[in-house]
Scaffold this motif. Structure first.
Motif, PDB file in Angstrom:
ATOM      1  N   LEU A 101     -20.470  62.033  46.505  1.00 56.79           N
ATOM      2  CA  LEU A 101     -19.663  61.482  47.588  1.00 56.79           C
ATOM      3  C   LEU A 101     -18.656  60.466  47.057  1.00 56.79           C
ATOM      4  CD1 LEU A 101     -19.229  61.139  50.706  1.00 56.79           C
ATOM      5  CD2 LEU A 101     -20.828  59.244  50.549  1.00 56.79           C
ATOM      6  N   LEU A 102     -19.122  59.547  46.217  1.00 57.23           N
ATOM      7  CA  LEU A 102     -18.226  58.522  45.666  1.00 57.23           C
ATOM      8  C   LEU A 102     -17.169  59.129  44.753  1.00 57.23           C
ATOM      9  CD1 LEU A 102     -20.769  55.660  44.923  1.00 57.23           C
ATOM     10  CD2 LEU A 102     -19.162  55.833  46.816  1.00 57.23           C
ATOM     11  N   ALA A 103     -17.554  60.106  43.940  1.00 54.28           N
ATOM     12  CA  ALA A 103     -16.581  60.758  43.056  1.00 54.28           C
ATOM     13  C   ALA A 103     -15.509  61.466  43.873  1.00 54.28           C
ATOM     14  CB  ALA A 103     -17.291  61.741  42.130  1.00 54.28           C
ATOM     15  N   GLY A 104     -15.903  62.146  44.921  1.00 58.15           N
ATOM     16  CA  GLY A 104     -14.934  62.825  45.776  1.00 58.15           C
ATOM     17  C   GLY A 104     -14.036  61.853  46.510  1.00 58.15           C
ATOM     18  N   PHE A 105     -14.622  60.783  47.023  1.00 60.12           N
ATOM     19  CA  PHE A 105     -13.839  59.807  47.780  1.00 60.12           C
ATOM     20  C   PHE A 105     -12.811  59.117  46.892  1.00 60.12           C
ATOM     21  CE2 PHE A 105     -13.120  55.496  49.352  1.00 60.12           C
ATOM     22  CZ  PHE A 105     -12.674  55.766  50.632  1.00 60.12           C
ATOM     23  N   PHE A 106     -13.278  58.595  45.747  1.00 60.54           N
ATOM     24  CA  PHE A 106     -12.355  57.870  44.867  1.00 60.54           C
ATOM     25  C   PHE A 106     -11.398  58.820  44.158  1.00 60.54           C
ATOM     26  CE2 PHE A 106     -15.768  54.604  45.153  1.00 60.54           C
ATOM     27  CZ  PHE A 106     -14.987  53.641  45.773  1.00 60.54           C
ATOM     28  N   GLY A 107     -11.844  60.033  43.882  1.00 57.92           N
ATOM     29  CA  GLY A 107     -10.945  61.024  43.297  1.00 57.92           C
ATOM     30  C   GLY A 107      -9.806  61.365  44.246  1.00 57.92           C
ATOM     31  N   MET A 108     -10.125  61.594  45.507  1.00 57.54           N
ATOM     32  CA  MET A 108      -9.082  61.927  46.491  1.00 57.54           C
ATOM     33  C   MET A 108      -8.191  60.721  46.759  1.00 57.54           C
ATOM     34  SD  MET A 108      -8.113  64.548  48.011  1.00 57.54           S
ATOM     35  CE  MET A 108      -7.045  65.081  49.310  1.00 57.54           C
ATOM     36  N   THR A 109      -8.781  59.526  46.800  1.00 58.41           N
ATOM     37  CA  THR A 109      -7.981  58.317  46.997  1.00 58.41           C
ATOM     38  C   THR A 109      -7.006  58.120  45.834  1.00 58.41           C
ATOM     39  OG1 THR A 109      -9.777  57.278  48.233  1.00 58.41           O
ATOM     40  CG2 THR A 109      -8.076  55.821  47.361  1.00 58.41           C
ATOM     41  N   GLY A 110      -7.472  58.325  44.614  1.00 63.91           N
ATOM     42  CA  GLY A 110      -6.599  58.210  43.442  1.00 63.91           C
ATOM     43  C   GLY A 110      -5.493  59.250  43.468  1.00 63.91           C
ATOM     44  N   PHE A 111      -5.839  60.478  43.827  1.00 67.62           N
ATOM     45  CA  PHE A 111      -4.833  61.542  43.894  1.00 67.62           C
ATOM     46  C   PHE A 111      -3.774  61.222  44.946  1.00 67.62           C
ATOM     47  CE2 PHE A 111      -3.495  65.554  45.939  1.00 67.62           C
ATOM     48  CZ  PHE A 111      -2.772  66.085  44.877  1.00 67.62           C
ATOM     49  N   MET A 112      -4.190  60.767  46.121  1.00 68.33           N
ATOM     50  CA  MET A 112      -3.235  60.443  47.181  1.00 68.33           C
ATOM     51  C   MET A 112      -2.371  59.236  46.806  1.00 68.33           C
ATOM     52  SD  MET A 112      -3.099  62.499  49.565  1.00 68.33           S
ATOM     53  CE  MET A 112      -3.921  64.046  49.740  1.00 68.33           C
ATOM     54  N   THR A 113      -2.918  58.298  46.044  1.00 71.13           N
ATOM     55  CA  THR A 113      -2.133  57.152  45.573  1.00 71.13           C
ATOM     56  C   THR A 113      -1.034  57.625  44.621  1.00 71.13           C
ATOM     57  OG1 THR A 113      -4.060  55.719  45.808  1.00 71.13           O
ATOM     58  CG2 THR A 113      -2.272  54.916  44.408  1.00 71.13           C
ATOM     59  N   VAL A 114      -1.389  58.526  43.711  1.00 68.02           N
ATOM     60  CA  VAL A 114      -0.393  59.074  42.785  1.00 68.02           C
ATOM     61  C   VAL A 114       0.687  59.835  43.558  1.00 68.02           C
ATOM     62  CG1 VAL A 114      -0.057  60.770  40.936  1.00 68.02           C
ATOM     63  CG2 VAL A 114      -1.969  59.160  40.828  1.00 68.02           C
ATOM     64  N   VAL A 115       0.294  60.631  44.536  1.00 71.62           N
ATOM     65  CA  VAL A 115       1.268  61.370  45.345  1.00 71.62           C
ATOM     66  C   VAL A 115       2.170  60.395  46.098  1.00 71.62           C
ATOM     67  CG1 VAL A 115       1.515  62.899  47.342  1.00 71.62           C
ATOM     68  CG2 VAL A 115      -0.150  63.439  45.566  1.00 71.62           C
ATOM     69  N   PHE A 116       1.601  59.346  46.670  1.00 73.91           N
ATOM     70  CA  PHE A 116       2.382  58.377  47.426  1.00 73.91           C
ATOM     71  C   PHE A 116       3.449  57.722  46.551  1.00 73.91           C
ATOM     72  CE2 PHE A 116       2.957  53.865  48.518  1.00 73.91           C
ATOM     73  CZ  PHE A 116       3.590  54.010  49.751  1.00 73.91           C
ATOM     74  N   PHE A 117       3.023  57.193  45.382  1.00 73.83           N
ATOM     75  CA  PHE A 117       3.990  56.523  44.519  1.00 73.83           C
ATOM     76  C   PHE A 117       4.992  57.512  43.941  1.00 73.83           C
ATOM     77  CE2 PHE A 117       0.749  53.111  44.468  1.00 73.83           C
ATOM     78  CZ  PHE A 117       1.568  52.093  44.926  1.00 73.83           C
ATOM     79  N   GLY A 118       4.577  58.737  43.716  1.00 75.29           N
ATOM     80  CA  GLY A 118       5.512  59.765  43.279  1.00 75.29           C
ATOM     81  C   GLY A 118       6.589  60.010  44.325  1.00 75.29           C
ATOM     82  N   MET A 119       6.202  60.072  45.580  1.00 73.54           N
ATOM     83  CA  MET A 119       7.175  60.282  46.656  1.00 73.54           C
ATOM     84  C   MET A 119       8.101  59.075  46.813  1.00 73.54           C
ATOM     85  SD  MET A 119       6.937  63.225  47.845  1.00 73.54           S
ATOM     86  CE  MET A 119       5.854  64.619  47.869  1.00 73.54           C
ATOM     87  N   VAL A 120       7.573  57.875  46.635  1.00 71.69           N
ATOM     88  CA  VAL A 120       8.409  56.674  46.718  1.00 71.69           C
ATOM     89  C   VAL A 120       9.444  56.681  45.588  1.00 71.69           C
ATOM     90  CG1 VAL A 120       8.387  54.147  46.483  1.00 71.69           C
ATOM     91  CG2 VAL A 120       6.690  55.281  47.925  1.00 71.69           C
TER      92      VAL A 120
END
Length: 51
Positions: A25-44
């Motif tokens: 659960l923690l690996a999935g949560f933090f993995g998805m959070t990290g991926f979405m953070t990278v996508v967010f800053f990439g879009m910015v």
């Protein structure tokens, strides 16, 4: 009446493949959070480069 029912007591169930549910659960949560953070800053960055 003779019925050939082979029932098992669920308390005798042996977990053939032990899992670490909290770790998954923690690996999935933090993995998805990290991926979405990278996508967010990439879009910015793309937004600022396109101006």
């Amino acid at each position: 009446m003779d019925v050939n029912a082979h029932t098992r007591d669920p308390r005798e169930h042996v977990n053939e493949e032990p899992r670490n549910d909290l770790g998954d659960l923690l690996a999935g949560f933090f993995g998805m959070t990290g991926f979405m953070t990278v996508v967010f800053f990439g879009m910015v960055i793309i937004k600022f480069l396109s101006e």
